[in-house]
Design an enzyme around this catalytic site. Structure first.
Site, PDB file in Angstrom:
ATOM      1  N   GLY A 293       3.224  -1.372   0.745  1.00 54.45           N
ATOM      2  CA  GLY A 293       2.076  -2.205   0.407  1.00 54.45           C
ATOM      3  C   GLY A 293       0.998  -1.398  -0.274  1.00 54.45           C
ATOM      4  N   HIS A 294       0.676  -1.796  -1.507  1.00 56.60           N
ATOM      5  CA  HIS A 294      -0.354  -1.078  -2.232  1.00 56.60           C
ATOM      6  C   HIS A 294      -1.703  -1.629  -1.823  1.00 56.60           C
ATOM      7  CE1 HIS A 294       2.953   0.594  -4.240  1.00 56.60           C
ATOM      8  NE2 HIS A 294       3.341  -0.581  -4.707  1.00 56.60           N
ATOM      9  N   MET A 295      -2.579  -0.757  -1.430  1.00 52.96           N
ATOM     10  CA  MET A 295      -3.913  -1.160  -0.995  1.00 52.96           C
ATOM     11  C   MET A 295      -4.784  -1.534  -2.194  1.00 52.96           C
ATOM     12  SD  MET A 295      -4.231  -0.343   2.530  1.00 52.96           S
ATOM     13  CE  MET A 295      -2.911  -1.514   2.688  1.00 52.96           C
TER      14      MET A 295
END
Ligand SMILES: [Mg+2]
Ligand SMILES: [Mg+2]
Lengths: 297, 297
Positions: free
Chosen positions: A91-93
């Site tokens: 998951g890319h912040m």
């Protein structure tokens, strides 16, 4: 009182051998700023800015001035292989707009919850500027006897820490109104039923949990209103969610065939693309038509 | 390619609202240097210098130049109350020579293992200069199915993290010889039987576990020898241990009566004070005689 000569030996240590390096310095990218956690192989925090303009791709980069990314030693980086077969997605912040590998690597952590991300994109429809700080949390479970224990899994050969929770601190501006909201969600799907207010916490709570001080220049006694007083703090419904996910697929499409497939699937699900998605689609289509005209490099 | 205006909005974020503060900056004290971990309420690392001279109290402070300790927000500090009835003692990763409360607070973590500390004091008998970097570790347990899980307790109202292990990276110099050793011990008493080499790890192993780069200016391909090749790497025996503990009690004695009690107990145990302890005792005695002459403040 004990006497010491550490004044000079401290200097000898620094000059000759160097002090320990935490790698916690601030790193600047095109679309976000972050501090990396070398021991957990995830970011500590990722800050980004969203605005209607930005999402519609109307601005340009001419004002960009960035320090080059200080290299994170190989010993402390995570790779895609770490996530494979782990049950966790990367998951890319923050959206990785310029597609540099280091940007994607350093801003991501094992996650399975996009709820807050969707809400924030939605916020730009109602606020002119939205600043976000996001990151992972490792929170304790409280046992019956009151003992608090933190437990989390490490995945992959790089021992990437899987956070128990994710936080997001949101600062949103519209005309002269500045509103702030802090949210903590479990690192698990939370469904469409629950209101976002279920996950709201005080700013000092999320600071204590994360060990971070957020938006230190904001005068807390005065200005920021509670975001959920100013905004509905409603999560997206299924249609909005599907539009959002389709938008992400459109952005990452690498061929015209793939791009058309995304739009076909959406129509098959009975959902009409909104203006935002239609614009994204048209822009991506131009880009891919252009690309597929050129010979392979 | 997606266009953004984040170059300018990044600056707006920094200038107007401030970036998140990790509090990981380097902090300088009289006897040590450290980086604090605001999320765990323990240090990340504590660096100190030991030499024969320093331990015998012959040097002075005239060369000292320190930045003032940047204040750590109350939200992120631990207090003595956190340790009360927790079963953990407040282990200082470095001697708190100038007795400032902040110095003691920021350099300590819940611990129950002084083995490495004693070995290092011993090292100054054989090396002219010893540089130490110490800190807590949170290491995983490996389950039968290969899953790795990190688990640790939080104590007190401040949620202080109890480390599973402690590390020490030692750089020791004698004439032109520079020797380096890295050690990881469980945060539990390990007894007098086991050789220190049982706990030796490679430098890159302890770096990976801690997320830190140690002694970055040391040319690793060239100079440092393995400390346990140059030194015996022997832990203290019981007599040495008792002398060491008595030394600590002498240093912290606040009355003449208490000071004499320490020495009496030692002789009752059949142990003769060595020169180091005798000097400590005489120095402390002078100090307390002087103090008890003055009226109470
Ligand atoms: Mg790596
Ligand atoms: Mg406190």
């Amino acid at each position: 009182e004990e006497k010491t000569d550490t004044g000079s030996s401290v200097h000898r240590l620094i000059e000759r051998f160097g002090l320990p390096q935490t790698g916690a310095e601030t790193r600047f990218y095109i679309n976000h700023i972050l501090s990396y956690d070398q021991s957990r192989r995830t970011p500590r925090w990722v800050a980004e800015h969203l605005s209607g303009q930005r999402l519609q791709g109307q601005a340009d980069r001419k004002h960009c001035k960035f320090k080059p990314d200080p290299k994170i030693p190989e010993l402390f980086t995570a790779r895609n292989e770490d996530y494979l077969r782990s049950g966790w997605s990367r998951g890319h912040m923050a959206p990785a707009g310029d597609n540099k590998i280091s940007e994607v690597q350093h801003s991501s952590c094992p996650s399975s919850n996009r709820t807050l991300e969707m809400y924030c994109r939605d916020l730009t429809l109602r606020f002119s500027d939205v600043w976000l700080v996001s990151g992972p949390l490792l929170l304790p479970q409280v046992r019956e006897d009151g003992r608090r224990t933190v437990s989390y899994q490490l995945i992959g050969e790089d021992d990437v820490a899987v956070p128990t929770h994710l936080y997001k601190v949101i600062l949103a501006q519209k005309d002269s109104t500045l509103a702030l909201g802090a949210f903590v969600v479990p690192n698990a799907p939370i469904g469409f039923e629950r209101p976002l207010t279920d996950f709201q916490v005080s700013l000092s709570d999320v600071e204590r949990m994360s060990g971070l001080t957020f938006f230190p220049e904001v005068d807390r006694a005065e200005q920021p209103k509670n975001l959920c007083d100013v905004d509905s703090c409603q999560l997206m419904d299924f249609t909005q969610f599907t539009l959002y996910i389709s938008g992400r697929k459109v952005k990452s499409a690498r061929t015209l065939a793939r791009l058309e497939k995304v739009m076909t699937e959406l129509r098959d699900a009975g959902i009409t693309p909104d203006d935002y998605l239609t614009n994204l689609y048209l822009e991506k289509k131009r880009e891919l038509v252009e690309k597929e005209k050129k010979p392979e490099q």
